[in-house]
Design an enzyme around this catalytic site. Structure first.
Site, mmCIF file in Angstrom:
data_model
loop_
_atom_site.group_PDB
_atom_site.id
_atom_site.type_symbol
_atom_site.label_atom_id
_atom_site.label_comp_id
_atom_site.label_asym_id
_atom_site.label_seq_id
_atom_site.Cartn_x
_atom_site.Cartn_y
_atom_site.Cartn_z
ATOM 1 N N LYS A 11 -26.838 36.503 18.462
ATOM 2 C CA LYS A 11 -27.350 35.318 19.193
ATOM 3 C C LYS A 11 -26.956 34.048 18.427
ATOM 4 O O LYS A 11 -25.883 34.009 17.828
ATOM 5 C CB LYS A 11 -28.855 35.435 19.422
ATOM 6 C CG LYS A 11 -29.234 36.767 20.079
ATOM 7 C CD LYS A 11 -30.658 36.843 20.556
ATOM 8 C CE LYS A 11 -30.914 38.210 21.176
ATOM 9 N NZ LYS A 11 -32.238 38.330 21.785
ATOM 10 N N GLU A 97 -30.838 35.862 28.336
ATOM 11 C CA GLU A 97 -30.986 34.465 27.876
ATOM 12 C C GLU A 97 -29.995 33.566 28.604
ATOM 13 O O GLU A 97 -30.305 32.414 28.916
ATOM 14 C CB GLU A 97 -30.819 34.410 26.349
ATOM 15 C CG GLU A 97 -32.048 34.991 25.650
ATOM 16 C CD GLU A 97 -31.776 35.691 24.334
ATOM 17 O OE1 GLU A 97 -30.715 35.453 23.737
ATOM 18 O OE2 GLU A 97 -32.628 36.501 23.919
ATOM 19 N N GLY A 173 -37.201 40.324 21.689
ATOM 20 C CA GLY A 173 -37.729 39.429 20.671
ATOM 21 C C GLY A 173 -39.246 39.354 20.645
ATOM 22 O O GLY A 173 -39.825 38.488 20.001
ATOM 23 N N GLY A 233 -30.920 42.845 18.698
ATOM 24 C CA GLY A 233 -30.993 41.417 18.402
ATOM 25 C C GLY A 233 -31.469 41.190 16.981
ATOM 26 O O GLY A 233 -30.709 41.286 16.013
ATOM 27 N N GLY A 234 -32.744 40.900 16.829
ATOM 28 C CA GLY A 234 -33.312 40.547 15.531
ATOM 29 C C GLY A 234 -32.944 41.509 14.405
ATOM 30 O O GLY A 234 -32.574 41.075 13.304
HETATM 31 P P1 13P Z 1 -34.285 41.900 20.032
HETATM 32 O O1 13P Z 1 -33.732 43.157 19.434
HETATM 33 O O2 13P Z 1 -34.469 40.795 19.044
HETATM 34 O O3 13P Z 1 -35.503 42.161 20.863
HETATM 35 O O4 13P Z 1 -33.157 41.364 21.052
HETATM 36 C C1 13P Z 1 -32.606 42.221 21.974
HETATM 37 C C2 13P Z 1 -31.460 41.545 22.606
HETATM 38 O O5 13P Z 1 -31.611 40.600 23.364
HETATM 39 C C3 13P Z 1 -30.117 42.017 22.256
HETATM 40 O O6 13P Z 1 -29.149 41.478 23.119
#
Ligand code: 13P
Length: 253
Positions: A11, A97, A173, A233-234
């Site tokens: 991201k 997003e 997230g 993501g995170g």
């Molecule tokens: P998280 O793993 O932070 O929940 O994010 C998932 C995501 O949007 C990966 O594209």
């Protein structure tokens, strides 16, 4: 058995120095995980540097978005050909997003998907319902609409060289992961949508789960029949955590 994929979506995070360390740590642990595909998706500007650092390794490069257009007066956009030019093999399209914050409609996402596919890159098509949609019982309708827009635009054939990522918006997230059963239910439906057009393509399609995947919950998610890996993501910003997820995908956690 479908080869599992773990893709890290960074991201809007990173810096040259932080990326160097993160990638070095990931490479250190990823070398022996040859039966899993590992993909790193940094922000556009860092693609060449990360690409250089992972060159010759078993880690691949992905981008987070791509223009539907090939070239021209589209300020701020980056084309699929440019992404191929700097070494990308994969491109995320339709991340929630992008859909929620930047106006990516189903049609725009289908255009991006088409552009990525036409360049010979692998689209990672993100789909998923919001909390409101889940609570009002329309999860499967939303999924069908999102996949349908792509099928209408390009047909089923490109799905043979694509990946789908189911990312329930309420799990991204938030620390709130879909249960393995909740995710499996949607993944199996995704496969059946594709199977209705082409059973062979559906059987080979990798469907990733994304939404608060961590080292601690990855193995139980990946144990489900239709969950072929994760879009992270995170946890992709923490090498140890990311590698734990990769090892779970490789089956040696
Ligand atoms: P998280 O793993 O932070 O929940 O994010 C998932 C995501 O949007 C990966 O594209």
């Amino acid at each position: 058995m479908r080869t599992r994929i773990v893709a890290g979506n960074w991201k809007l995070n990173g810096s040259r120095l932080a990326n160097q360390r993160l990638v070095a740590d990931i490479l250190g642990g990823a070398a022996d995980l040859s039966d899993t595909e590992i993909i790193l998706c940094p922000p556009f500007v860092y693609l060449p540097a990360v690409g250089e650092q992972i060159s010759g390794s078993n880690v691949q490069l992905g981008a987070q978005n791509a223009a539907a257009q090939a070239s021209g007066a589209f300020t701020g956009e980056v084309s699929a050909a440019m992404l191929r030019d700097v070494g990308c093999s994969h491109v995320i399209v339709g991340h929630s997003e992008r859909r929620a914050l930047f106006g990516d409609t189903d049609e725009i996402v289908a255009g991006r998907f088409r552009a990525v596919h036409e360049q010979g890159l692998t689209p990672i098509l993100c789909i998923g319902e919001s909390l409101e949609e889940r609570e009002s019982g329309v999860t499967m309708t939303v999924i069908e609409r999102q996949i349908g827009a792509v099928l209408d635009a390009v047909g089923v054939e490109p799905l043979a060289a694509s990946v789908i990522a189911y990312e329930p918006v309420w799990a991204i997230g938030t620390g709130l992961t879909a249960t393995p059963e909740q995710a499996q239910e949607v993944h199996s439906h995704v496969r059946s949508i594709i199977a209705a057009r082409d059973a062979k393509i559906a059987a080979g399609l990798r469907i990733l789960y994304g939404g608060s995947v961590k080292g601690a919950n990855a193995a139980e998610l990946f144990a489900m029949a239709d969950i072929d890996g994760g879009l992270i993501g995170g946890a992709a910003l923490d090498a140890a955590e990311f590698l734990t997820i990769c090892r779970a995908a490789a089956g040696n956690n």
